[in-house]
Scaffold this motif. Structure first.
Motif, PDB file in Angstrom:
ATOM      1  N   TRP A  54      60.677 171.432 -12.608  1.00  0.00           N
ATOM      2  CA  TRP A  54      60.026 170.748 -11.500  1.00  0.00           C
ATOM      3  C   TRP A  54      59.718 169.321 -11.912  1.00  0.00           C
ATOM      4  O   TRP A  54      59.868 168.949 -13.074  1.00  0.00           O
ATOM      5  N   THR A  55      59.285 168.523 -10.956  1.00  0.00           N
ATOM      6  CA  THR A  55      58.929 167.134 -11.230  1.00  0.00           C
ATOM      7  C   THR A  55      57.430 166.943 -11.041  1.00  0.00           C
ATOM      8  O   THR A  55      56.751 167.776 -10.433  1.00  0.00           O
ATOM      9  N   LEU A  56      56.928 165.817 -11.561  1.00  0.00           N
ATOM     10  CA  LEU A  56      55.496 165.541 -11.539  1.00  0.00           C
ATOM     11  C   LEU A  56      55.205 164.283 -10.738  1.00  0.00           C
ATOM     12  O   LEU A  56      55.887 163.273 -10.894  1.00  0.00           O
ATOM     13  N   GLY A  57      54.176 164.341  -9.892  1.00  0.00           N
ATOM     14  CA  GLY A  57      53.685 163.163  -9.213  1.00  0.00           C
ATOM     15  C   GLY A  57      54.602 162.596  -8.148  1.00  0.00           C
ATOM     16  O   GLY A  57      55.709 163.088  -7.902  1.00  0.00           O
ATOM     17  N   LYS A  58      54.129 161.508  -7.550  1.00  0.00           N
ATOM     18  CA  LYS A  58      54.901 160.847  -6.504  1.00  0.00           C
ATOM     19  C   LYS A  58      56.141 160.168  -7.062  1.00  0.00           C
ATOM     20  O   LYS A  58      57.111 159.935  -6.339  1.00  0.00           O
ATOM     21  N   GLN A  59      56.100 159.830  -8.359  1.00  0.00           N
ATOM     22  CA  GLN A  59      57.256 159.183  -8.979  1.00  0.00           C
ATOM     23  C   GLN A  59      58.349 160.181  -9.347  1.00  0.00           C
ATOM     24  O   GLN A  59      59.388 159.787  -9.878  1.00  0.00           O
ATOM     25  N   GLU A  60      58.108 161.468  -9.091  1.00  0.00           N
ATOM     26  CA  GLU A  60      59.081 162.521  -9.393  1.00  0.00           C
ATOM     27  C   GLU A  60      59.487 162.503 -10.873  1.00  0.00           C
ATOM     28  O   GLU A  60      60.648 162.658 -11.222  1.00  0.00           O
ATOM     29  N   ARG A  61      58.503 162.323 -11.741  1.00  0.00           N
ATOM     30  CA  ARG A  61      58.778 162.324 -13.179  1.00  0.00           C
ATOM     31  C   ARG A  61      59.006 163.758 -13.652  1.00  0.00           C
ATOM     32  O   ARG A  61      58.320 164.674 -13.227  1.00  0.00           O
ATOM     33  N   ARG A  62      59.989 163.932 -14.516  1.00  0.00           N
ATOM     34  CA  ARG A  62      60.282 165.289 -14.991  1.00  0.00           C
ATOM     35  C   ARG A  62      59.151 165.798 -15.885  1.00  0.00           C
ATOM     36  O   ARG A  62      58.448 165.029 -16.528  1.00  0.00           O
ATOM     37  N   VAL A 245      58.134 175.144  -6.018  1.00  0.00           N
ATOM     38  CA  VAL A 245      57.833 175.389  -7.432  1.00  0.00           C
ATOM     39  C   VAL A 245      56.861 174.332  -7.953  1.00  0.00           C
ATOM     40  O   VAL A 245      55.966 174.630  -8.751  1.00  0.00           O
ATOM     41  N   LYS A 246      57.028 173.099  -7.499  1.00  0.00           N
ATOM     42  CA  LYS A 246      56.169 172.002  -7.945  1.00  0.00           C
ATOM     43  C   LYS A 246      54.704 172.286  -7.632  1.00  0.00           C
ATOM     44  O   LYS A 246      53.813 172.006  -8.447  1.00  0.00           O
ATOM     45  N   GLY A 247      54.440 172.854  -6.448  1.00  0.00           N
ATOM     46  CA  GLY A 247      53.075 173.173  -6.074  1.00  0.00           C
ATOM     47  C   GLY A 247      52.480 174.279  -6.917  1.00  0.00           C
ATOM     48  O   GLY A 247      51.311 174.237  -7.300  1.00  0.00           O
ATOM     49  N   VAL A 248      53.280 175.293  -7.230  1.00  0.00           N
ATOM     50  CA  VAL A 248      52.810 176.387  -8.079  1.00  0.00           C
ATOM     51  C   VAL A 248      52.512 175.874  -9.485  1.00  0.00           C
ATOM     52  O   VAL A 248      51.514 176.254 -10.101  1.00  0.00           O
ATOM     53  N   ALA A 249      53.369 174.988  -9.997  1.00  0.00           N
ATOM     54  CA  ALA A 249      53.164 174.443 -11.336  1.00  0.00           C
ATOM     55  C   ALA A 249      51.887 173.620 -11.414  1.00  0.00           C
ATOM     56  O   ALA A 249      51.157 173.673 -12.417  1.00  0.00           O
ATOM     57  N   TYR A 250      51.580 172.859 -10.370  1.00  0.00           N
ATOM     58  CA  TYR A 250      50.354 172.058 -10.362  1.00  0.00           C
ATOM     59  C   TYR A 250      49.121 172.945 -10.456  1.00  0.00           C
ATOM     60  O   TYR A 250      48.099 172.566 -11.039  1.00  0.00           O
ATOM     61  N   ASN A 251      49.213 174.135  -9.895  1.00  0.00           N
ATOM     62  CA  ASN A 251      48.086 175.058  -9.897  1.00  0.00           C
ATOM     63  C   ASN A 251      47.641 175.437 -11.316  1.00  0.00           C
ATOM     64  O   ASN A 251      46.467 175.762 -11.532  1.00  0.00           O
ATOM     65  N   PHE A 252      48.580 175.382 -12.269  1.00  0.00           N
ATOM     66  CA  PHE A 252      48.279 175.789 -13.650  1.00  0.00           C
ATOM     67  C   PHE A 252      48.660 174.692 -14.639  1.00  0.00           C
ATOM     68  O   PHE A 252      49.100 174.973 -15.753  1.00  0.00           O
ATOM     69  N   LYS A 253      48.507 173.436 -14.238  1.00  0.00           N
ATOM     70  CA  LYS A 253      48.909 172.340 -15.117  1.00  0.00           C
ATOM     71  C   LYS A 253      48.067 172.340 -16.392  1.00  0.00           C
ATOM     72  O   LYS A 253      46.860 172.600 -16.362  1.00  0.00           O
ATOM     73  N   PRO A 254      48.687 172.042 -17.535  1.00  0.00           N
ATOM     74  CA  PRO A 254      47.991 172.163 -18.819  1.00  0.00           C
ATOM     75  C   PRO A 254      47.179 170.943 -19.223  1.00  0.00           C
ATOM     76  O   PRO A 254      46.490 170.979 -20.237  1.00  0.00           O
ATOM     77  N   SER A 255      47.256 169.850 -18.468  1.00  0.00           N
ATOM     78  CA  SER A 255      46.562 168.618 -18.862  1.00  0.00           C
ATOM     79  C   SER A 255      45.631 168.162 -17.752  1.00  0.00           C
ATOM     80  O   SER A 255      45.835 168.478 -16.567  1.00  0.00           O
ATOM     81  N   ARG A 277      41.299 156.174  -8.053  1.00  0.00           N
ATOM     82  CA  ARG A 277      42.354 155.717  -8.952  1.00  0.00           C
ATOM     83  C   ARG A 277      42.536 156.770 -10.045  1.00  0.00           C
ATOM     84  O   ARG A 277      41.585 157.153 -10.720  1.00  0.00           O
ATOM     85  N   HIS A 278      43.770 157.240 -10.206  1.00  0.00           N
ATOM     86  CA  HIS A 278      44.059 158.304 -11.167  1.00  0.00           C
ATOM     87  C   HIS A 278      44.548 157.695 -12.476  1.00  0.00           C
ATOM     88  O   HIS A 278      45.426 156.832 -12.484  1.00  0.00           O
ATOM     89  N   ARG A 279      44.002 158.192 -13.574  1.00  0.00           N
ATOM     90  CA  ARG A 279      44.401 157.755 -14.907  1.00  0.00           C
ATOM     91  C   ARG A 279      44.728 158.993 -15.741  1.00  0.00           C
ATOM     92  O   ARG A 279      43.840 159.773 -16.103  1.00  0.00           O
ATOM     93  N   PRO A 280      46.015 159.222 -16.045  1.00  0.00           N
ATOM     94  CA  PRO A 280      46.383 160.444 -16.769  1.00  0.00           C
ATOM     95  C   PRO A 280      45.915 160.478 -18.222  1.00  0.00           C
ATOM     96  O   PRO A 280      45.792 161.555 -18.797  1.00  0.00           O
ATOM     97  N   GLN A 281      45.651 159.316 -18.820  1.00  0.00           N
ATOM     98  CA  GLN A 281      45.267 159.268 -20.226  1.00  0.00           C
ATOM     99  C   GLN A 281      43.754 159.372 -20.369  1.00  0.00           C
ATOM    100  O   GLN A 281      43.008 158.506 -19.898  1.00  0.00           O
ATOM    101  N   LEU A 282      43.282 160.444 -21.025  1.00  0.00           N
ATOM    102  CA  LEU A 282      41.860 160.609 -21.263  1.00  0.00           C
ATOM    103  C   LEU A 282      41.408 159.773 -22.452  1.00  0.00           C
ATOM    104  O   LEU A 282      42.200 159.436 -23.324  1.00  0.00           O
ATOM    105  N   THR A 283      40.125 159.450 -22.480  1.00  0.00           N
ATOM    106  CA  THR A 283      39.565 158.820 -23.671  1.00  0.00           C
ATOM    107  C   THR A 283      39.496 159.859 -24.790  1.00  0.00           C
ATOM    108  O   THR A 283      39.651 161.064 -24.548  1.00  0.00           O
ATOM    109  N   VAL A 284      39.247 159.399 -26.016  1.00  0.00           N
ATOM    110  CA  VAL A 284      39.173 160.324 -27.147  1.00  0.00           C
ATOM    111  C   VAL A 284      38.061 161.350 -26.922  1.00  0.00           C
ATOM    112  O   VAL A 284      38.254 162.558 -27.116  1.00  0.00           O
TER     113      VAL A 284
END
Length: 324
Positions: A54-62, A245-255, A277-284
């Motif tokens: 499946w792909t991730l996000g609006k950018q359809e990233r693998r 499938v993309k929707g099901v995968a989002y339901n259990f995303k690991p990050s 505003r969404h930021r995928p990178q968490l702080t330490v």
């Protein structure tokens, strides 16, 4: 009467299968046994690059591949060993993740490799099951966000799971597949008194799928059970579900991700409006809080199943017709 959907149902020989079993709707939901999920991961399920994809996000990233999640695991270990946050628990968890390889899996929900494998196992079995259900009746997606009881407390998926199960039961749900997600919310708005920005906090929220009739019937109760706050102006949301499938995968995303509340000028309204505003990178600090909570929750800690449960069954041998 119980019914089931079996993984690998086209094969007559092979390893044990994971099945979804439909329960009596009057039976309360139970926590998925860790041994069921661990049993599938112990056989190597989900760690490779075989379908589903499946792909991730609006950018359809693998989605991330094994080499990328290994790199992510090393980054988590490095952060756990940072002097500022280093303690006995962090060192124990870092050592646990460092020993995870093809010969010896750690089976920790905090491990990027095992979390990815768990997501893929769940998608592999639940996507066909949900597609079959959607073909027979209309299903929808449902998101619920409960305000944290204590913004400064550690993330406790067990307690949050109990809170959300209570809300679902009181709202009348008897069938559904749900997962718990977590975001780190921050308020970046420059507000004038008496308005005040909300404090940064980790928020566990629920996302999943249920029959659309049950969702619509539960809306009046959800409006009473889940109240809007300054941090969460829209505490629940629902929409149609197409069994992608993309929707099901989002339901259990690991990050997890950061969500920053900001103000942007809307030319159509000619005023400042609230946006996220969404930021995928968490702080330490945020990532360390997340991995500790995930490790404590275990493989089954973020899964809520209503009216269904998982079982592992041996693969039945194919019957052959006698030749005449």
């Amino acid at each position: 009467m119980r019914s089931s959907y079996c993984e690998n149902s086209n094969f007559s020989h092979g390893p044990p299968r994971l099945i979804v079993v439909c329960d009596d709707p009057k039976v309360p939901a139970e926590l998925t046994p860790k041994r069921v999920l661990r049993g599938m991961l112990a056989r190597g399920s989900g760690y490779g690059i075989a379908p589903p994809t499946w792909t991730l996000g609006k950018q359809e990233r693998r989605a991330d591949r094994p080499r990328e999640v290994k790199k992510a695991s090393r980054q988590v270990q490095k952060r756990l060993r940072k002097k500022r946050f280093c303690n006995a628990e962090s060192l124990r968890l870092a050592a646990k993740l460092s020993r995870c390889d093809r010969r010896h899996r750690c089976f920790s929900a905090a491990c990027p490799q095992c979390a990815r494998a768990l997501q893929r196992v769940l998608v592999r079995i639940l996507a066909p099951f949900l597609k079959e259900r959607v073909g027979a009746e209309l299903w929808g997606t449902l998101s619920i966000i409960l305000p944290p009881t204590d913004p400064d407390a550690e993330i406790d998926f067990a307690a949050e799971r109990e809170r959300y199960q209570t809300v679902l039961r009181r709202a009348g749900f008897t069938l559904g597949v749900f997962g718990l997600d977590c975001t780190f919310n921050e308020d970046w708005r420059d507000l004038n008194p008496p308005k005040k920005p909300f404090l940064p906090h980790a928020c566990v929220h629920l996302h999943g799928f249920a029959p659309i009739e049950d969702i619509e019937a539960a809306l009046p109760l959800l409006k009473k059970l889940v109240l809007a706050t300054e941090a969460v102006p829209r505490p629940f949301h629902h929409s149609a579900f197409d069994a992608a499938v993309k929707g099901v995968a989002y339901n259990f995303k690991p990050s997890f991700e950061r969500r920053q509340t900001i103000e942007q000028f809307d030319p159509r309204r000619a005023k400042l409006v609230r946006n996220t505003r969404h930021r995928p990178q968490l702080t330490v600090e945020q990532q360390i809080r997340a991995v500790r909570a995930l490790d404590q929750a275990g493989l089954n800690g973020r899964i809520i199943l209503l009216g269904v449960h998982f079982e592992i069954v041996p693969t039945a041998r194919a019957r052959t017709n006698p030749q005449t």
